[in-house]
Design an enzyme around this catalytic site. Structure first.
Site, short mmCIF file in Angstrom:
data_model
loop_
_atom_site.label_atom_id
_atom_site.label_comp_id
_atom_site.label_asym_id
_atom_site.label_seq_id
_atom_site.Cartn_x
_atom_site.Cartn_y
_atom_site.Cartn_z
CB CYS A 74 -0.94 0.09 1.18
SG CYS A 74 -2.09 -1.28 1.27
NE ARG A 78 4.76 1.55 0.07
CZ ARG A 78 5.76 1.39 0.92
NH1 ARG A 78 6.99 1.61 0.52
NH2 ARG A 78 5.55 1.03 2.16
CG HIS A 124 18.69 -37.53 -2.34
ND1 HIS A 124 19.04 -38.73 -1.76
CD2 HIS A 124 19.84 -36.91 -2.67
CE1 HIS A 124 20.36 -38.81 -1.70
NE2 HIS A 124 20.87 -37.72 -2.25
CD1 TRP A 173 -0.47 -6.56 -3.05
CD2 TRP A 173 -0.98 -7.14 -0.96
NE1 TRP A 173 -0.32 -7.92 -2.94
CE2 TRP A 173 -0.62 -8.30 -1.66
CE3 TRP A 173 -1.35 -7.26 0.39
CZ2 TRP A 173 -0.63 -9.56 -1.08
CZ3 TRP A 173 -1.36 -8.52 0.97
CH2 TRP A 173 -0.99 -9.65 0.23
CD GLU A 230 16.69 -14.07 -6.46
OE1 GLU A 230 16.04 -14.55 -5.51
OE2 GLU A 230 16.40 -12.98 -7.00
CE LYS A 270 13.69 -12.24 -8.71
NZ LYS A 270 14.05 -11.53 -7.54
CD GLU A 285 9.63 -12.28 -7.93
OE1 GLU A 285 8.94 -11.85 -7.00
OE2 GLU A 285 10.86 -12.10 -8.00
CG ASN A 288 1.08 0.70 4.38
OD1 ASN A 288 0.74 -0.49 4.36
ND2 ASN A 288 2.31 1.09 4.14
N GLY A 289 -1.14 -0.81 6.68
CA GLY A 289 -0.90 -1.58 7.91
C GLY A 289 -2.12 -2.42 8.23
CE LYS A 323 11.34 -3.40 -4.83
NZ LYS A 323 11.71 -4.71 -5.35
C1 F6R Z 1 11.35 -11.18 -4.94
C2 F6R Z 1 11.32 -10.16 -3.92
C3 F6R Z 1 10.93 -10.55 -2.55
C4 F6R Z 1 11.71 -9.75 -1.51
C5 F6R Z 1 11.16 -10.05 -0.11
C6 F6R Z 1 11.94 -9.35 0.97
O1 F6R Z 1 11.82 -10.70 -6.16
O2 F6R Z 1 11.56 -9.00 -4.17
O3 F6R Z 1 11.05 -11.92 -2.34
O4 F6R Z 1 13.05 -10.07 -1.59
O5 F6R Z 1 9.83 -9.66 -0.04
O6 F6R Z 1 11.85 -7.97 0.84
P1 F6R Z 1 12.86 -7.01 1.55
O7 F6R Z 1 14.20 -7.24 0.94
O8 F6R Z 1 12.34 -5.64 1.28
O9 F6R Z 1 12.86 -7.35 3.01
#
Ligand code: F6R
Length: 611
Positions: A2, A27, A507, A74, A484, A488, A491, A100-101, A606
């Site tokens: 948010c 966000r 395994h 969000w 990773e 990537k 997502e 937000n929260g 994010k």
């Molecule tokens: C994936 C991604 C997330 C963040 C995770 C932690 O591409 O961006 O998995 O890495 O939400 O976020 P931070 O680093 O802000 O604590």
């Protein structure tokens, strides 16, 4: 999660708020809305979907007020629809709130308000706030917000306006980030700096429990008990293009290409030119404290957790200190055993991730020291930790983390070298050798990124573009890279992908291999190279499609792989930084080829500020 923007000044509030919300859309993008006040009139417009829908509605019925609040959401409580979109209003529509929260006791508060005759319109926790503020309102919005917040449990960043006080914006912060921007005859609130960067560089990072009145001529801050609080105004020195896409089609691609500069900048910041030694000025740990560490526990989520996994290999390898890497969401509810000689290291881009923040609070309560690896300056984790290494990556806007990840790894390299030197597990000469290898990385990355078309050509092959499932494998330093790479791709493309340690294939996971399964095999030169090549052969023997990430000059690997993406040769422990580039580009081009919304993938946002 948010985004909030608020404005008080001479300008048209709608324009300022929309410009700010654009910079915060990463966000959350389930719905958006804004409310403005003009001459004792409050107007509110809300729309489901991305900001574009709200802009469309505002073109039909524009707002003309000079004071207002806006929100991009969000969804936590309640489905993403117009009724649940922010701002939320009190019964008569006099007071508007963006939030937000999470209000933890919203059900209890809602019941109480409903018993008093209040009708609710939405399913959200936020809606209790305007009704509660209304219940306390006696002609002073600030006092009403203060009284209302004393009844609230949970986390909030709030912006509140009221039609009876048309020159005032009230803001509050507890558990969710909020900044105040100060301009010439105008003031702003925002969840993050990029939202207001085009209007002012003077910002106040609100602290936990701050409640403030914001007017054209500045802001006054108190706590909920009414005690005055003072804050320092900081100047943000980012240049204007930092939060722009520039000529790139997506933020993600821009941020991938920024990685060489980010690492170079980090090295220039933390390696002393004269002595060639690592200098981490805000580490918060002196030599004695560094020598006394008996164990390091890295806590993080998602991509940052993968960076932490690389960090474990680096720290144990160079400094010989045992390291555990925990998902912050598990750590906070686990049976932790922590003590004063433990160092807890949160790794986080936003510095606001709810689970990581809670993990460090627990760690501190249990007597451990906390040193954060954080990107966002002034964020909650940076402030609550005893020390910090800022990763210096600049704002990361693409939801999928790229430059933050590689900068976290390079920051952990620097920390590992510093720790190792202090504990005398490596010599000065060895440290200089390691730094030389690290200085080579930006140039190698630049060289690699010049040929990113090669990755696009591979990514666009039907065997990858049409895959329903995929697998990534790696070993040693590049086991985290496989996790990773998988994250990537999944997502942003929505293909089902898993990352595994290559040695684990037999395994269980090898049962998944068919002629339709692409397996991305990270097989750069190093101590596990031959082992990974054996794993590739085992996959091929079962008709799997193999895409190798290999070191330039390795012609033999072509015999075992359907496709190869070459990266420059480099010192093995630092190879995860280089290997990240083809993995990020592969995900990017596959997702783009599938027509996905690369920068704003579905269901994600994010900065995960709720649990
Ligand atoms: C994936 C991604 C997330 C963040 C995770 C932690 O591409 O961006 O998995 O890495 O939400 O976020 P931070 O680093 O802000 O604590």
């Amino acid at each position: 999660m948010c985004g909030i923007v608020g404005y008080v000044g001479e300008k048209n509030a709608q324009e300022v708020i929309l410009a700010g919300l654009h910079r915060l859309e990463y966000r959350g993008y389930d719905s958006a809305g804004l409310a403005t006040v003009r001459e004792n009139d409050l107007t509110c417009t809300r729309c489901v979907g991305k900001l574009g829908s709200l802009e469309g509605a505002l073109r039909q019925c524009p707002h003309t007020g000079h004071v207002g609040i806006g929100h991009t959401r969000w969804a936590t409580h309640g489905t993403p629809n117009e009724t649940n979109a922010h701002p939320h209003l009190d019964g008569p529509g006099d007071i508007a709130v963006v939030h937000n929260g999470i209000i933890e006791n919203f059900q209890e508060l809602r019941r109480k308000l409903e018993d008093g005759g209040v009708s609710f319109r939405s399913e959200t926790d936020t809606e209790v706030l305007p009704h509660l503020i209304h219940a306390h309102y006696e002609g002073d919005l600030f006092e009403a917000v203060k009284k209302a917040l004393r009844e609230v449990r949970g986390a909030y960043a709030l912006g509140v306006v009221c039609r009876h006080e048309p020159d005032l914006l009230v803001a509050a912060r507890k558990g969710s980030p909020l900044i105040v921007g100060l301009g010439d005859g105008e003031a702003f609130i925002a969840s993050d700096v990029p939202a207001i960067m085009q209007f002012t560089r003077e910002v106040i990072y609100l602290e936990e429990g701050d409640l403030c009145t914001i007017k054209r001529d500045g802001c006054a801050i108190q706590d909920l008990e009414g005690n005055e609080r003072s804050h320092i105004t900081a100047t943000v020195d980012w240049d204007e293009t930092t939060a722009e896409k520039e000529d790139y089609p997506h933020y993600m691609l821009k941020e991938i290409h920024q990685q060489p500069d980010v690492i170079r900048h980090q090295l220039l910041t933390y390696v002393d030119k004269q002595t060639g030694q690592v200098r981490l000025p805000d580490l918060g740990l002196d030599e004695v404290a560094l020598c006394d560490i008996s164990r390091i526990v890295i806590v993080a989520c998602g991509t940052a957790w993968h960076a932490g996994m690389v960090g474990k290999y680096l720290i144990e390898g160079f400094a010989r200190v045992p390291v555990e890497v925990e998902l912050a969401s598990e750590f906070r509810y686990g049976n932790r055993v922590l003590g004063p000689n433990d160092l807890v290291v949160p790794v986080t881009q936003s510095g606001e991730t709810a689970d990581t923040l809670e993990a460090i609070r627990i760690a501190r309560q249990e007597g451990a020291s906390v040193m954060g690896v954080v990107n966002v300056v002034g964020s909650s984790i940076a402030r609550e930790a005893d020390g910090v290494i800022y990763t210096e990556a600049g704002p990361e806007i693409g939801v999928a983390s790229t430059k933050a990840y590689t900068s976290q790894i390079s920051a952990l390299v620097l920390f590992a070298i510093q720790l190792a030197r202090t504990r005398r597990t490596i010599s000065g000469e060895a440290a200089r050798g390691l730094l030389k290898h690290l200085w080579d990385i930006p140039g190698k990355l630049t060289h690699y990124l010049e040929s990113c078309e090669t990755v696009r050509r591979v990514a666009e092959k039907p065997r990858y573009l049409k895959a329903r499932n995929a697998m990534f494998i790696g070993r040693g330093y590049n086991y985290p890279s496989s996790m990773e790479g998988a994250l990537k791709l999944k997502e942003i493309s929505y293909i089902h992908v898993e990352g595994y340690a290559a040695g684990e294939m037999k395994h269980g996971p090898i049962a998944l291999v068919t002629s339709e399964l692409p397996v991305v095999c990270i097989a750069v030169q190093g101590q596990v190279y031959e082992k990974v090549v054996s794993n590739i052969q085992e996959i091929r023997a079962r008709d799997g499609i193999t895409l190798a990430i290999a070191t330039e000059g390795d012609d033999l690997i072509r015999e075992h792989s359907d496709d190869v993406l070459y990266v420059p040769d480099c010192y093995e422990p630092f190879s995860p930084i280089l290997v990240a580039a083809p993995l990020q580009l592969l995900a990017y081009y596959i997702a783009d080829g599938l027509g996905r919304d690369v920068d704003q993938p579905r269901n994600l946002a994010k900065s995960v500020t709720v649990e």
